[in-house]
Design an enzyme around this catalytic site. Structure first.
Site, PDB file in Angstrom:
ATOM      1  N   LYS A   1       0.858  -1.183   0.000  1.00  0.00           N
ATOM      2  CA  LYS A   1       0.000   0.000   0.000  1.00  0.00           C
ATOM      3  C   LYS A   1       0.893   1.231   0.000  1.00  0.00           C
ATOM      4  O   LYS A   1       1.699   1.424   0.908  1.00  0.00           O
ATOM      5  CB  LYS A   1      -0.915  -0.001   1.218  1.00  0.00           C
ATOM      6  CG  LYS A   1      -1.751   1.269   1.311  1.00  0.00           C
ATOM      7  CD  LYS A   1      -2.778   1.199   2.422  1.00  0.00           C
ATOM      8  CE  LYS A   1      -3.534   2.504   2.513  1.00  0.00           C
ATOM      9  NZ  LYS A   1      -4.542   2.482   3.570  1.00  0.00           N
TER      10      LYS A   1
ATOM     11  N   LYS B   1      -2.097  -1.603  -3.804  1.00  0.00           N
ATOM     12  CA  LYS B   1      -2.967  -0.432  -3.736  1.00  0.00           C
ATOM     13  C   LYS B   1      -2.151   0.835  -3.851  1.00  0.00           C
ATOM     14  O   LYS B   1      -1.181   0.964  -3.097  1.00  0.00           O
ATOM     15  CB  LYS B   1      -3.712  -0.482  -2.409  1.00  0.00           C
ATOM     16  CG  LYS B   1      -4.512   0.753  -2.097  1.00  0.00           C
ATOM     17  CD  LYS B   1      -5.177   0.615  -0.760  1.00  0.00           C
ATOM     18  CE  LYS B   1      -5.867   1.911  -0.418  1.00  0.00           C
ATOM     19  NZ  LYS B   1      -6.471   1.882   0.879  1.00  0.00           N
TER      20      LYS B   1
HETATM   21  C1  PBG Z   1      -7.001   3.860   5.407  1.00  0.00           C
HETATM   22  C2  PBG Z   1      -7.493   3.540   4.057  1.00  0.00           C
HETATM   23  C3  PBG Z   1      -7.379   4.390   2.959  1.00  0.00           C
HETATM   24  C4  PBG Z   1      -7.995   3.769   1.882  1.00  0.00           C
HETATM   25  C5  PBG Z   1      -8.479   2.532   2.330  1.00  0.00           C
HETATM   26  N1  PBG Z   1      -8.142   2.385   3.685  1.00  0.00           N
HETATM   27  C6  PBG Z   1      -6.813   5.748   2.845  1.00  0.00           C
HETATM   28  C7  PBG Z   1      -5.542   6.077   3.477  1.00  0.00           C
HETATM   29  O1  PBG Z   1      -4.659   5.238   3.651  1.00  0.00           O
HETATM   30  O2  PBG Z   1      -5.400   7.244   3.829  1.00  0.00           O
HETATM   31  C8  PBG Z   1      -8.110   4.393   0.526  1.00  0.00           C
HETATM   32  C9  PBG Z   1      -9.029   3.780  -0.462  1.00  0.00           C
HETATM   33  C10 PBG Z   1      -9.401   4.640  -1.595  1.00  0.00           C
HETATM   34  O3  PBG Z   1      -8.838   5.733  -1.840  1.00  0.00           O
HETATM   35  O4  PBG Z   1     -10.327   4.237  -2.323  1.00  0.00           O
HETATM   36  N2  PBG Z   1      -6.887   2.904   6.338  1.00  0.00           N
END
Ligand code: PBG
Length: 324
Positions: free
Chosen positions: A193, A246
């Protein structure tokens, strides 16, 4: 003499030689839930996607189930007064998120319901981990994540989705689940991520942006690829059931890399900002949604994703009931 166009000359021939397929069963639909009743509020930066109260969410899920879309990841939008340093609301069994999960699994036992594990929706600091003297501390965050995960497993989630990127959390959560008897509850690990600019609409939807600083000390550097293999090795050894990359579109090479190097199913999260870009261009009349959307999802599959999380899952199910 090779003439590749021979295999392109009719829909029937093209159909036989199609290399990549995409069906609604490969898709996971992210849904936002907030406390209240009869709410369906559109996310300003992600037109076509809504925050639902539990009652309207159940209706939305019913519609999806009727379209053959059976997989959901649910994210809570938590009221500010319930947020604190240690995300206590996250494991309160009476919180609306866990109650909604119970209700969903009661009404639709055959669906696959996936949770989000991270502190940010419940944290007054807006970070995925515990903040101490301005630092996001790792090992003290793990018991909080584990407690949240066990509460979610108790509520009936089929898979736990740790999105926090703390070191060691998959193993820590796996042990906690097993010790509490949840041996069948899976872990969809957010393995690679990235600290991405493409989460903007999601943070709007949940009002979960960090109050100070950024997420670069725990999410990955967009410049790095080999590091994704390190994360994949750890999550696999710690007991993950699926590995996720991601965002998806800007990281197709990483999806491909994990697919080539892992025996676990690979998931890819087509994140909010990536969906918003496409939607904006289509709403402006610059691109044709019916063509650009499936081509986009196909590219993620072709890169190696077995499973795709996308805000377009429902529309795909409506437009292509028998897949592409
Ligand atoms: C945070 C989380 C995020 C997303 C999913 N879980 C955002 C972040 O890390 O700030 C983003 C998903 C998306 O943008 O569709 N735990």
């Amino acid at each position: 003499m090779q003439r590749p166009r021979r295999n392109r000359q009719s829909a029937a021939i093209r159909g036989m030689v199609t290399e990549t397929h995409l069906n609604v069963r490969h898709l996971i639909f992210p849904l936002f839930v907030l406390d209240g009743q009869n709410i369906r509020s559109e996310i300003r930066s992600l037109p076509g996607i809504f925050r639902f109260s539990p009652d309207t969410l159940l209706r939305e899920i019913e519609t999806c189930m009727n379209l053959g879309l059976t997989n959901f990841v649910v994210f809570p939008a938590v009221a500010d007064h319930l947020k604190d340093k240690t995300a206590t609301h996250s494991h309160n069994p009476d919180n609306f998120y866990l109650q909604t999960a119970r209700e969903i699994k009661k009404r639709f036992p055959e669906c696959c319901l996936i949770s989000d594990v991270a502190m940010d929706p419940y944290s007054s600091d807006g970070h995925d981990g515990l903040v101490r003297d301005g630092e996001i501390v790792n090992d003290e965050t793990l018991p909080i994540l584990a407690r949240m995960s066990v509460a979610q497993a108790e509520a009936g989630f089929d898979m736990i989705g740790p999105s926090d990127m703390m070191d060691g959390r998959v193993g820590f959560i796996r042990r906690a689940l097993d010790e509490n008897g949840f041996i069948k509850t899976g872990i969809l690990a957010y393995t690679a991520k990235y600290a991405s600019a493409f989460y903007g609409p999601f943070r709007d939807a949940l009002d979960s942006a960090p109050k100070s600083g950024d997420k670069k000390t725990y999410q990955m550097d967009p410049a790095n690829k080999r590091e994704a293999l390190l994360e994949a090795g750890l999550d696999t050894a710690e007991g993950a059931d699926m590995l996720m990359v991601k965002p998806a579109l800007h990281y197709l090479d990483v999806i491909h890399l994990l697919k080539e190097n892992s025996d676990l199913p690979i998931a890819a999260y087509h994140v909010s900002g990536e969906c918003a870009m496409l939607r904006a261009a289509c709403n402006n009349g610059w691109l044709d949604f019916e063509r650009a959307m499936p081509e986009t999802l196909l590219s993620i599959r072709r890169a190696g994703a077995d499973v795709i999380l996308t805000y377009f899952a429902k529309e795909f199910a409506e437009m292509f009931p028998s897949g592409i």
